[in-house]
Structures are given as C-alpha cells and as structure tokens.
Scaffold this active site. Structure first.
Site, PDB file in Angstrom:
ATOM      1  CG  HIS A  34      -0.478   0.173   2.530  1.00  0.00           C
ATOM      2  ND1 HIS A  34      -0.392   1.394   3.130  1.00  0.00           N
ATOM      3  CD2 HIS A  34      -0.037  -0.714   3.456  1.00  0.00           C
ATOM      4  CE1 HIS A  34       0.068   1.254   4.375  1.00  0.00           C
ATOM      5  NE2 HIS A  34       0.306  -0.021   4.581  1.00  0.00           N
ATOM      6  CG  ASP A  47       2.562   0.786   8.065  1.00  0.00           C
ATOM      7  OD1 ASP A  47       2.196   0.529   6.910  1.00  0.00           O
ATOM      8  OD2 ASP A  47       1.798   0.684   9.044  1.00  0.00           O
ATOM      9  CD  GLU A  77      -2.896  -1.750   5.402  1.00  0.00           C
ATOM     10  OE1 GLU A  77      -2.825  -2.782   6.074  1.00  0.00           O
ATOM     11  OE2 GLU A  77      -2.604  -0.632   5.885  1.00  0.00           O
ATOM     12  CD  GLU A  78      -1.696   2.180   7.657  1.00  0.00           C
ATOM     13  OE1 GLU A  78      -2.383   1.638   8.536  1.00  0.00           O
ATOM     14  OE2 GLU A  78      -0.473   2.011   7.543  1.00  0.00           O
ATOM     15  CG  ASP A 124       1.693  -3.121   5.421  1.00  0.00           C
ATOM     16  OD1 ASP A 124       2.286  -2.046   5.535  1.00  0.00           O
ATOM     17  OD2 ASP A 124       0.509  -3.266   5.773  1.00  0.00           O
ATOM     18  CG  HIS A 157       0.095   3.358  12.469  1.00  0.00           C
ATOM     19  ND1 HIS A 157      -1.128   2.752  12.565  1.00  0.00           N
ATOM     20  CD2 HIS A 157       0.663   2.836  11.369  1.00  0.00           C
ATOM     21  CE1 HIS A 157      -1.297   1.886  11.585  1.00  0.00           C
ATOM     22  NE2 HIS A 157      -0.203   1.913  10.826  1.00  0.00           N
TER      23      HIS A 157
END
Ligand code: ZN
Length: 692
Positions: free
Chosen positions: A345, A355, A392-393, A421, A505
């Site tokens: 993604h 990520d 995706e998130e 990912d 994140h």
C-alpha cells in the site's frame, strides 16, 4: 564480433532508447535471477523513500494523489505495461480538532502533540495547532466522565473488570496498545458495548517504549510523546463493499444517509502518548491492578473509577474520497492470462517511512529490476501484476475493492499474491504464507544474501529458530492479502524485515528514523527488493508451479488435532475430516514424487497441471463464509476481530458460541474440500501420465 565494437554498439543503444535509470550499457544476455539480485540500488531506493516520505499522505490527501502519479511514472519509466489507475469511492475520516483535559482532581490540559527533535526536520508537525492525533472513524463527541483503566482492552480484561464489579457505563475507558498487536478497533468496540462514553488508547512504555530498549532519537523505540494513530472501523462486522457505508450518491454528490452503519463507532475515541496518559493513570484510585496489568510507568497502576474526571472532545470529519490504486503489468508468454499479483500500500497515517514506504520503495526497485530483465529479453511465463494499493490503513480499501471487482478473473486466473507492507522495521526476516508456498519461500531466501549475517537470508532466519529450520508463519488478515487469501482463495506470501519498532503510526516513522536508526545504507531495503524480485520471478516463470500441498495437508492434520481438544471438557472426534486430509496428503505426495522423478512436462501439460494446482487453494474456500462475516470464505484461516488468527474458523466459532449442532455440517464442508483437493491433484498426476 570484437568486444570493443559490441560495447560501443550497446552504449549507443542505451543512449538512443533507454530512459532515465536505464542509461547503462545493455547487459549481455544473462540469467534473469542475477539481474534481479544485482540491480537493486541503495541510491535509487533512498531517492524513492525520500520522495514517498516527504509529507504526510493518508488516503484521499493531495499528497497521496501526487504519489500515485509518482508511482505511475516510475512504472512507465521502468517499462511496465498496461499502467493505469483504479479508483473507488470510499468514506474517509480525518481529524478536525480534539482536546483532552483533566477536570478533577486537578485541572490540566493534555498536550496531544509529539515533540520536535531538532535534527529531524520532519518532527515539527505538531507545531501546527490544527494537527491532532486521531482514530479514523471515531465518532465526534464531547463527553466529561470518570475514567477507568482496562489494561489492553481485551475480552479477558473486560471480563476481569466485570468480576471486580467495575461498572463502565458512562465512563471513559483508558486502554493501552498492546504487544503482541491486538486491533485497536476491537478495544473501542468492547468499551462501547460495555456502555462506555469514550475511549482513550495510549502507548505504554512497557510495550513499545523505554522498557524495551533505547527510544528515538537514540534507538528504535517510542519516545514519551509518541502517539499511534490508526483506524478503529469495526471491520469484522462486514468488510468489503460498500466502502461508502451509509452514504449515497444523488445528483452528482454524496449525501449521508440517516442510519449509521454498525461498522462505524458510536463513541469518541483518541490515541495518546504515555506522557499524557500518565497524568490520568497516576491519579486513578480504586483497587490496584491485577497481575499483568501493571505497565512500565513509575507508579502503581489503579483501576479507578475516578477520582480523575476527563473532558474528551473529538471532532472528526467524514467525507467520500477517492481510493486510487496504481496498477502495472509485465505480460507473460505461455500462460499470459494467468496472474501473479504483487502488492504494497501507498497511503500512510503520517510519513510512513516503514509503514509502508520501505515496502513501496522496494516494490519500485522490483519493478525496475523486472523491467530490466524484460529489456534483456526475459519475459516471464505468466503475467506479473504490480499493485500499489490505497487506503489500506483506513479499511484495507484499495486491495479489497480491486479484488472484489476482479473476483471472477481472479478465481479463474489468479495464481498467487505476494504482499509486502512494512518492508523494513529491523533486520530479522519474517515470512508467512499459505502452507503450500512455505517450502518455496524458504528456498528463495537461500538465494539472497543477508547483510548482517554474512550468509543467506535463510541462514539468518534459521539461526533465530529453535530447531534450525526457519518458521514460515501462518498469515491471517491484517493487511492487503486478506481479500486474496480469505475471500478468493489464492496462495499468498507476506514478507518483512522486522525489529523493535516503537514509532509505528507516529510522526517519528520518518526518513530520519529509518535511515539513521534502523536501515543505514538501506542494506535491508535493497535486500527486500532482491528477495521480492526473485520470489516474483520464480512464481511467474516456473514451468510447474511450486505449490507443495503435502505440507498443507500435514498442517491441516495438526490443526484438526488442536481443534478436537480446544474444549477439553467436550473434545471432538473429527475422524472423517482427518481421513479426508490424509487422502489429500497422499494424493499430493504422489504428484510431488512424480514431478520430482519424472521428466519436465511440455508446455501444454504444464499449463493444465498448473490450472489444477491453483484450484486446490480455491478448494479451501466455501461460498457460505463465516456466520455474520460472509466475506471470510476460507475454511482453514480467518482473522478474529482482534486480528489474532482463527484456525478452522467455522469449527472454532461453533465451539466458542456453543453451536454444537453445526459441527457435523462444518466437518462435512472440510471433508468435501479435502476430497476436492485430492481429486484435483490426482487429475494433475493423470495429466502427467498422459504426457509421458
Ligand atoms: Zn501498512
């Protein structure tokens, strides 16, 4: 022809017709695998990663659309074919504003911001007061209430609170993100179903901070102010279409319907740093926590409720945005209509260096390498599809929407899906797959050098395992392979290099963190590109596909044994399923022996054998899906709402819910699936005999 002349000619050729990164002498015809292993470059990888991490780029943002252009342009530059966008509308939720304030026993406004670190140019985001941490899809709201600490917010934790007679009605529940990972949306849902008025999820230093090692900027773990953003959509209540939920298109615009979907939270929720959370937790009274609930902060944790009262205000906006996938292909030869799909993604909560940027940069290097192999004359037997997924998130949106729209084609022609990912958050390789590809994946890692270990990735991977053989993990839906494995029934692989990753994140998952702390010189990013390229090439070009179903059937026999005794008080006897799995295993062994010892089949025979092999994984799905979760059609694997794996999910859930009456039917479905699989393998074996 004299060597000198050949060189001049190939330089001329390169200058005339090769764009950008290809302005190098055309390589002599060589082995395609050596191209894939030698081409990935730290310099080009870092250029991709710098660009990908330049600005925050969640789905639907201006920057994420610009990055879609960037990926498309690289795909074209590197020689991919049929490059195009795939757009789908989706409900996206973003922060507008938020505040959290203690109103008792003291008045204190919490910071809700990550601290800047001067040497890291990307760490100044929260200087802009409009930037606030958030949980996507949290309900906007304004509540003031007493707080309760609920540990990691698992079903067991809520059960323990019930036992202690702690009433959560109208309270704000403080939970910690936990290791191993447990889906944050399920924590909020449990709080909501227990009557809570609001939820706070914070990063405890026990899980991803100083208790685990040095924190940013000295090490990879989370500093005091880091906050983990993320989605809390209740996706287990119905993933897949529609991605627009209760919004409807009318007169060219989207309008919100009146009945809010049950997948959307009903209470406000916010993520928090431990620096902020400790202001709440250190002031809680009530009983001291049970064993295992104490975190890493320097005081004794208490449950509450109160005397801390918190004023929580969350304002999120919801709008219909566009998810934009970027697709490109290298068309195949003898089995051109068959698809090997590889994906990663593009969207990120903030900068997303790990990520997903480390994976995206690797995929771009795979595209460049396979493009170079193509130019050198190596076109694979099957078509390779490159997929750069969006959203995706938020809700696994890009990959799921594409897989659903391509469902019929994938059912017929989908060979395998290879996902990366977070490509690199450390140096330890971790590989997962559907069991039929486990041996293939192990094998591929033998051919790729491990930068630290000195030997191969396989050697370094094996050295970390207990018995010297690397463990290929089961994979279960928490990222973009979900639709492919659990809905379509395609063989899947998922790979990463992992390690302590406390900045997940948060704004600190940025170029500084990855380039200074974790992957200096991008040795592991380029290793991922080499491995991914090799895996892709071999899947796309093998004359006979490398699925080894005897491994799968053996694994299933183990799973049957485990589920039979899951409820020790009332064990099951799944003799029919067990016999069918043995028939499946024997048919697989028979075919595998024939393939090992017999001649390589001709093109036509190989094609038919491959079609049959692919359909064996399809046989592990069944139209009905899980009760209340029809999207999950796989008979062996499904995710629990926490994203913990659920093996033999129909039986698992029947035991959990006391639905004993359904067990014979679920066992019959397994028997039918294993017999279908055995029949396909016998047919493949028969086809080889005919060709001999
Ligand atoms: Zn990701």
């Amino acid at each position: 022809m004299p060597a000198g002349k050949a060189t001049i000619q190939s330089v001329l050729l390169a200058a005339l017709c090769l764009p950008g990164a290809y302005a190098v002498p055309r390589p002599a015809r060589q082995d395609p695998e050596s191209i894939l292993l030698s081409l990935p470059s730290a310099e080009i990888y870092s250029r991709h990663l710098l660009n990908l991490t330049e600005e925050p780029h969640p789905a639907g943002s201006r920057r994420n659309m610009e990055l879609a252009d960037y990926v498309r342009d690289r795909f074209i530059e590197y020689g991919l074919e049929d490059v195009h966008f795939h757009d789908t509308p989706a409900l996206l939720s973003r922060s507008v504003s938020a505040s959290v304030e203690l109103v008792a026993p003291v008045r204190l406004r919490l910071k809700l911001a990550e601290d800047p670190y001067p040497a890291d140019k990307d760490s100044f985001l929260y200087r802009d007061p409009r930037v606030v941490p958030y949980h996507a899809y949290a309900r906007s709201g304004d509540v003031t209430a007493e707080t309760v600490y609920a540990n990691s917010g698992s079903p067991e934790d809520f059960a323990a609170l019930r036992k202690m007679n702690i009433n959560l009605r109208g309270k704000i529940v403080v939970m910690r993100y936990s290791e191993p990972y447990s889906y944050r949306g399920y924590k909020v849902w449990l709080a909501e179903t227990h009557g809570a008025a609001g939820a706070i999820i914070y990063s405890d230093p026990q899980d991803d901070g100083y208790a685990q090692g040095d924190a940013y900027p000295d090490g990879p773990l989370g500093p005091p102010s880091h906050v983990q953003l993320g989605s809390i959509v209740y996706d287990w209540l119905g993933p897949g279409e529609p991605f627009t939920f209760h919004w409807e298109r009318g007169g060219g615009t989207w309008k919100e319907g009146t009945v809010r979907d049950r997948q959307l939270p009903k209470i406000p929720s916010i993520p928090m740093s431990y620096e902020d959370a400790s202001e709440i937790l250190s002031r809680l009274s009530g009983p001291a926590v049970p064993s295992g609930w104490q975190g890493g902060l320097p005081f004794t944790y208490h449950i509450g409720p109160g005397p801390v009262r918190v004023h929580l205000r969350v304002e999120n906006s919801e709008r219909i945005g566009t998810m934009r996938n970027v697709l490109g292909a290298i068309r195949g030869t003898a089995e051109r209509d068959k698809w090997v799909v590889i994906g990663n993604h593009r969207d990120a909560w903030v900068y997303g260096a790990v990520d997903p940027g480390s994976g995206t940069a690797a995929m771009l290097e795979v595209a460049r390498s396979l493009g170079a192999a193509l130019r050198a004359g190596f076109r694979p037997r099957r078509t390779i599809l490159f997929a750069d997924w969006d959203a995706e998130e938020d809700l696994l949106g890009g990959s799921t929407s594409w897989a659903e729209q391509q469902r019929d084609r994938l059912l017929r022609d989908g060979v395998a899906y290879v996902n990366v990912d977070s490509g690199v958050s450390g140096h330890d390789f971790s590989g997962g797959s559907t069991p039929a590809l486990a041996g293939f994946l192990q094998d591929a890692t033998r051919s790729v050098h491990d930068p630290d270990g000195g030997g191969s990735v396989y050697d370094a991977w094996a050295a970390r395992s207990r018995d010297g053989a690397p463990v290929v993990e089961d994979i279960v839906g928490a990222t973009d392979y979900t639709a492919f494995q659990e809905n379509i029934g395609m063989s899947c692989i998922d790979m990463s290099f992992g390690g302590p990753y406390g900045v997940y994140h948060s704004e600190y998952d940025d170029y500084f963190w990855i380039s200074r702390i974790v992957d200096q010189g991008f040795r592991y990013g380029t290793t991922m590109a080499r491995l991914w390229g090799l895996v892709t090439w071999r899947l796309a070009n093998a004359t006979v596909l490398p699925m080894r179903y005897s491994d799968y059937a053996r694994k299933v026999l183990d799973y049957l044994g485990a589920i039979e005794t899951k409820d020790a008080a009332r064990p099951l006897a799944l003799e029919q399923a067990r016999s069918a799995a043995r028939r499946w295993r024997d048919a697989a062994l028979d075919l595998e022996t024939r393939l090992r010892e017999g001649p390589v089949p001709d093109d036509a025979a190989a094609r038919q054998v491959n079609d049959l092999l692919v359909r064996v994984e399809r046989a592990m799905t069944d139209g009905e899906g899980l009760k209340g979760r029809p999207f999950f059609k796989h008979l062996i694997y499904a995710p629990q709402p926490t994203y913990r794996e659920e093996i033999l999910p129909r039986l698992y859930e029947a035991i959990e819910t006391g639905d004993r009456d359904s067990i014979p039917r679920y066992e019959a479905q397994l028997v039918a699936a294993f017999d279908r699989a055995a029949l396909l393998l016998r047919q493949a074996r028969g086809r080889l005999e005919e060709g001999a």
